[in-house]
Design a protein around this motif. Structure first.
Motif, PDB file in Angstrom:
ATOM      1  N   SER A   1       0.828  -1.206   0.000  1.00  0.00           N
ATOM      2  CA  SER A   1       0.000   0.000   0.000  1.00  0.00           C
ATOM      3  C   SER A   1       0.864   1.259   0.000  1.00  0.00           C
ATOM      4  CB  SER A   1      -0.939  -0.010   1.195  1.00  0.00           C
ATOM      5  OG  SER A   1      -0.180  -0.032   2.389  1.00  0.00           O
ATOM      6  N   ASP A   2       2.074   1.172   0.544  1.00  0.00           N
ATOM      7  CA  ASP A   2       2.955   2.338   0.608  1.00  0.00           C
ATOM      8  C   ASP A   2       3.924   2.430  -0.554  1.00  0.00           C
ATOM      9  OD1 ASP A   2       1.861   3.303   2.921  1.00  0.00           O
ATOM     10  OD2 ASP A   2       3.342   2.379   4.227  1.00  0.00           O
ATOM     11  N   ARG A   3       4.234   1.309  -1.178  1.00  0.00           N
ATOM     12  CA  ARG A   3       5.230   1.302  -2.258  1.00  0.00           C
ATOM     13  C   ARG A   3       4.730   0.461  -3.418  1.00  0.00           C
ATOM     14  NH1 ARG A   3      10.901   0.345   0.981  1.00  0.00           N
ATOM     15  NH2 ARG A   3      10.769   2.239   2.189  1.00  0.00           N
ATOM     16  N   LYS A   4       4.846   1.034  -4.583  1.00  0.00           N
ATOM     17  CA  LYS A   4       4.500   0.313  -5.807  1.00  0.00           C
ATOM     18  C   LYS A   4       5.553   0.668  -6.837  1.00  0.00           C
ATOM     19  CE  LYS A   4      -0.393   0.599  -4.897  1.00  0.00           C
ATOM     20  NZ  LYS A   4      -1.441   1.561  -4.857  1.00  0.00           N
ATOM     21  N   SER A   5       5.770  -0.233  -7.764  1.00  0.00           N
ATOM     22  CA  SER A   5       6.693   0.075  -8.845  1.00  0.00           C
ATOM     23  C   SER A   5       6.104  -0.417 -10.159  1.00  0.00           C
ATOM     24  CB  SER A   5       8.061  -0.566  -8.593  1.00  0.00           C
ATOM     25  OG  SER A   5       7.952  -1.964  -8.569  1.00  0.00           O
ATOM     26  N   GLN A   6       6.441   0.300 -11.204  1.00  0.00           N
ATOM     27  CA  GLN A   6       6.019  -0.075 -12.549  1.00  0.00           C
ATOM     28  C   GLN A   6       7.168   0.180 -13.504  1.00  0.00           C
ATOM     29  OE1 GLN A   6       2.640   2.153 -13.903  1.00  0.00           O
ATOM     30  NE2 GLN A   6       1.239   1.212 -12.470  1.00  0.00           N
ATOM     31  N   ALA A   7       7.229  -0.619 -14.511  1.00  0.00           N
ATOM     32  CA  ALA A   7       8.118  -0.342 -15.637  1.00  0.00           C
ATOM     33  C   ALA A   7       7.204   0.203 -16.725  1.00  0.00           C
ATOM     34  CB  ALA A   7       8.816  -1.603 -16.092  1.00  0.00           C
ATOM     35  N   VAL A   8       7.581   1.344 -17.281  1.00  0.00           N
ATOM     36  CA  VAL A   8       6.755   1.955 -18.328  1.00  0.00           C
ATOM     37  C   VAL A   8       7.595   2.223 -19.564  1.00  0.00           C
ATOM     38  CG1 VAL A   8       5.148   3.004 -16.679  1.00  0.00           C
ATOM     39  CG2 VAL A   8       7.097   4.332 -17.516  1.00  0.00           C
ATOM     40  N   SER A   9       6.928   2.169 -20.688  1.00  0.00           N
ATOM     41  CA  SER A   9       7.575   2.459 -21.969  1.00  0.00           C
ATOM     42  C   SER A   9       6.749   3.512 -22.692  1.00  0.00           C
ATOM     43  CB  SER A   9       7.641   1.183 -22.805  1.00  0.00           C
ATOM     44  OG  SER A   9       8.127   1.458 -24.097  1.00  0.00           O
ATOM     45  N   LEU A  10       7.457   4.389 -23.392  1.00  0.00           N
ATOM     46  CA  LEU A  10       6.790   5.381 -24.229  1.00  0.00           C
ATOM     47  C   LEU A  10       6.838   4.870 -25.660  1.00  0.00           C
ATOM     48  CD1 LEU A  10       5.425   8.176 -23.977  1.00  0.00           C
ATOM     49  CD2 LEU A  10       7.587   9.138 -24.768  1.00  0.00           C
ATOM     50  N   VAL A  11       5.663   4.757 -26.274  1.00  0.00           N
ATOM     51  CA  VAL A  11       5.512   4.102 -27.574  1.00  0.00           C
ATOM     52  C   VAL A  11       4.753   5.018 -28.525  1.00  0.00           C
ATOM     53  CG1 VAL A  11       4.515   2.058 -28.704  1.00  0.00           C
ATOM     54  CG2 VAL A  11       5.304   1.896 -26.352  1.00  0.00           C
ATOM     55  N   ASP A  12       5.103   4.978 -29.809  1.00  0.00           N
ATOM     56  CA  ASP A  12       4.231   5.516 -30.844  1.00  0.00           C
ATOM     57  C   ASP A  12       4.158   4.449 -31.924  1.00  0.00           C
ATOM     58  OD1 ASP A  12       6.316   5.713 -32.660  1.00  0.00           O
ATOM     59  OD2 ASP A  12       6.274   7.859 -32.832  1.00  0.00           O
ATOM     60  N   SER A  13       2.997   4.243 -32.457  1.00  0.00           N
ATOM     61  CA  SER A  13       2.756   3.114 -33.375  1.00  0.00           C
ATOM     62  C   SER A  13       3.247   1.849 -32.683  1.00  0.00           C
ATOM     63  CB  SER A  13       3.430   3.337 -34.714  1.00  0.00           C
ATOM     64  OG  SER A  13       2.955   4.513 -35.305  1.00  0.00           O
ATOM     65  N   ASP A  14       4.231   1.183 -33.286  1.00  0.00           N
ATOM     66  CA  ASP A  14       4.768  -0.023 -32.665  1.00  0.00           C
ATOM     67  C   ASP A  14       6.222   0.159 -32.244  1.00  0.00           C
ATOM     68  OD1 ASP A  14       2.416  -1.471 -32.939  1.00  0.00           O
ATOM     69  OD2 ASP A  14       2.902  -2.035 -34.992  1.00  0.00           O
ATOM     70  N   GLU A  15       6.715   1.392 -32.233  1.00  0.00           N
ATOM     71  CA  GLU A  15       8.112   1.638 -31.888  1.00  0.00           C
ATOM     72  C   GLU A  15       8.229   2.126 -30.443  1.00  0.00           C
ATOM     73  OE1 GLU A  15      10.958   1.786 -34.416  1.00  0.00           O
ATOM     74  OE2 GLU A  15      11.904   3.665 -33.843  1.00  0.00           O
ATOM     75  N   GLN A  16       9.090   1.452 -29.703  1.00  0.00           N
ATOM     76  CA  GLN A  16       9.362   1.792 -28.309  1.00  0.00           C
ATOM     77  C   GLN A  16      10.469   2.845 -28.287  1.00  0.00           C
ATOM     78  OE1 GLN A  16       7.762   0.007 -25.795  1.00  0.00           O
ATOM     79  NE2 GLN A  16       6.822  -1.534 -27.078  1.00  0.00           N
ATOM     80  N   HIS A  17      10.245   3.960 -27.581  1.00  0.00           N
ATOM     81  CA  HIS A  17      11.227   5.050 -27.590  1.00  0.00           C
ATOM     82  C   HIS A  17      11.963   5.258 -26.274  1.00  0.00           C
ATOM     83  CE1 HIS A  17      10.152   6.202 -31.587  1.00  0.00           C
ATOM     84  NE2 HIS A  17       8.886   6.274 -31.243  1.00  0.00           N
TER      85      HIS A  17
END
Length: 178
Positions: A56-72
């Motif tokens: 409840s106090d700590r969470k983590s996520q891995a996120v990617s910024l994408v346009d179309s199908d390309e990961q930037h």
């Protein structure tokens, strides 16, 4: 460009899709995908694989910024409980890593700035909804990022959008209005 942020997950195939895209970019640039950004990927994998980080106090996520199908770009986003002197949760963005095409200069600096602006905007939206936070902290990955974020902070702070925008070493602190 129609950027979107993707929460990377091993169960829904988004992590696999991300890795395949970056491996393809590395191969196009004659770079070994297995040795590209190993420290960053270690931290990103920790976000994906460590259920202990979720509470409840700590969470983590891995996120990617994408346009179309390309990961930037990829980053670890950590949602922390309040710290001394902070009124609410903190959203920390660490291990900001650009895609091989950006890293090796195949995409220009203007596109890099667009990616940073978009990531900043998307992280702000995360702090409003999915990972509520009163403060956002970006760990800068290079001196070029510091120049961008200094300009960003000065512009945004001048418009009174946030309560405070400041630098602490390699960190940009954005304190939201409450």
């Amino acid at each position: 460009m129609a950027f979107r942020i993707v929460n990377l997950n091993q169960n829904d195939g988004s992590w696999k899709s991300f890795r395949e895209n970056w491996e393809q970019q590395c191969e196009q640039l004659d770079e070994n995908p297995d040795s590209y950004a190993p420290d960053a990927f270690s931290a990103i994998r920790t976000c994906l694989e460590t259920p202990v980080m979720q509470s409840s106090d700590r969470k983590s996520q891995a996120v990617s910024l994408v346009d179309s199908d390309e990961q930037h770009m990829v980053a670890a986003v950590l949602h922390w409980h309040p710290a001394p002197g902070v009124k609410g949760h903190i959203l920390k963005v660490r291990q900001l890593t650009v895609c091989p095409r950006l890293d090796f200069g195949e995409l220009d600096e203007d596109f890099y700035a667009d990616v940073l602006v978009e990531l900043t905007s998307r992280v702000y939206k995360l702090s409003e909804n999915e990972l509520p936070a009163t403060e956002i902290r970006f760990h800068l990955r290079s001196p070029a990022d510091k120049v961008y974020f200094a300009a960003f902070g000065k512009k945004i702070d001048g418009e009174n959008v946030f309560e405070q925008v400041k630098h602490h070493g390699a960190w940009l602190h954005i304190v939201k209005r409450t």
